[in-house]
Design a protein around this motif. Structure first.
Motif, PDB file in Angstrom:
ATOM      1  N   SER A  16       0.832  -1.157  -0.009  1.00 47.76           N
ATOM      2  CA  SER A  16       0.241   0.071   0.070  1.00 47.76           C
ATOM      3  C   SER A  16       0.888   1.258   0.146  1.00 47.76           C
ATOM      4  O   SER A  16       0.364   2.355   0.132  1.00 47.76           O
ATOM      5  N   PHE A  17       2.169   1.115   0.051  1.00 45.98           N
ATOM      6  CA  PHE A  17       3.064   2.241   0.171  1.00 45.98           C
ATOM      7  C   PHE A  17       2.651   3.269  -1.271  1.00 45.98           C
ATOM      8  O   PHE A  17       2.778   2.633  -2.357  1.00 45.98           O
ATOM      9  N   THR A  18       2.599   4.428  -1.073  1.00 43.42           N
ATOM     10  CA  THR A  18       2.376   5.471  -2.205  1.00 43.42           C
ATOM     11  C   THR A  18       3.292   6.589  -1.623  1.00 43.42           C
ATOM     12  O   THR A  18       2.940   7.350  -0.568  1.00 43.42           O
ATOM     13  N   LYS A  38       7.388   8.805   4.033  1.00 41.10           N
ATOM     14  CA  LYS A  38       7.409   9.434   2.772  1.00 41.10           C
ATOM     15  C   LYS A  38       6.184   8.659   1.975  1.00 41.10           C
ATOM     16  O   LYS A  38       6.058   8.945   0.747  1.00 41.10           O
ATOM     17  N   CYS A  39       5.231   8.150   2.719  1.00 42.80           N
ATOM     18  CA  CYS A  39       4.018   7.565   2.241  1.00 42.80           C
ATOM     19  C   CYS A  39       2.943   8.437   2.525  1.00 42.80           C
ATOM     20  O   CYS A  39       2.826   9.204   3.664  1.00 42.80           O
ATOM     21  N   THR A  40       2.012   8.540   1.415  1.00 47.98           N
ATOM     22  CA  THR A  40       0.713   9.425   1.673  1.00 47.98           C
ATOM     23  C   THR A  40      -0.209   8.870   2.633  1.00 47.98           C
ATOM     24  O   THR A  40      -1.057   9.682   3.266  1.00 47.98           O
ATOM     25  N   HIS A  41       0.056   7.699   3.196  1.00 50.02           N
ATOM     26  CA  HIS A  41      -0.690   7.280   4.073  1.00 50.02           C
ATOM     27  C   HIS A  41      -0.227   7.467   5.471  1.00 50.02           C
ATOM     28  O   HIS A  41      -0.881   6.992   6.616  1.00 50.02           O
ATOM     29  N   CYS A  42       0.779   8.027   5.744  1.00 53.41           N
ATOM     30  CA  CYS A  42       1.485   8.557   7.181  1.00 53.41           C
ATOM     31  C   CYS A  42       1.281   9.924   7.429  1.00 53.41           C
ATOM     32  O   CYS A  42       1.356  10.749   6.795  1.00 53.41           O
ATOM     33  N   LYS A  43       0.349   9.981   8.337  1.00 54.25           N
ATOM     34  CA  LYS A  43       0.129  11.259   9.306  1.00 54.25           C
ATOM     35  C   LYS A  43       0.305  11.332  10.570  1.00 54.25           C
ATOM     36  O   LYS A  43       0.029  10.471  11.231  1.00 54.25           O
TER      37      LYS A  43
END
Length: 62
Positions: A16-18, A38-43
């Protein structure tokens, strides 16, 4: 989340890394390496998909 080596390992094994960087070119061991931060899913240093711990455990089991 863990240290940079764990972040790189998890990101490299996560389907799922983006990347959140448009010109992302991974290079193992460099500051440009693929990693969870650096992933869009990391907040807020947390995986929104709740995959980090699962991926890390899966890697540790191998």
């Amino acid at each position: 989340m863990g240290n940079i080596y764990q972040l790189m390992t998890v990101a490299s094994n996560c389907s799922s890394f983006t990347s959140n960087e448009s010109d992302f070119m991974p290079s193992i061991g460099s500051c440009m390496s693929k990693n969870c931060s650096k992933c869009t899913h990391c907040k807020n240093n947390t995986c929104e998909l709740n995959l980090y711990d699962e991926m890390l455990s899966s890697i540790d089991d191998k």
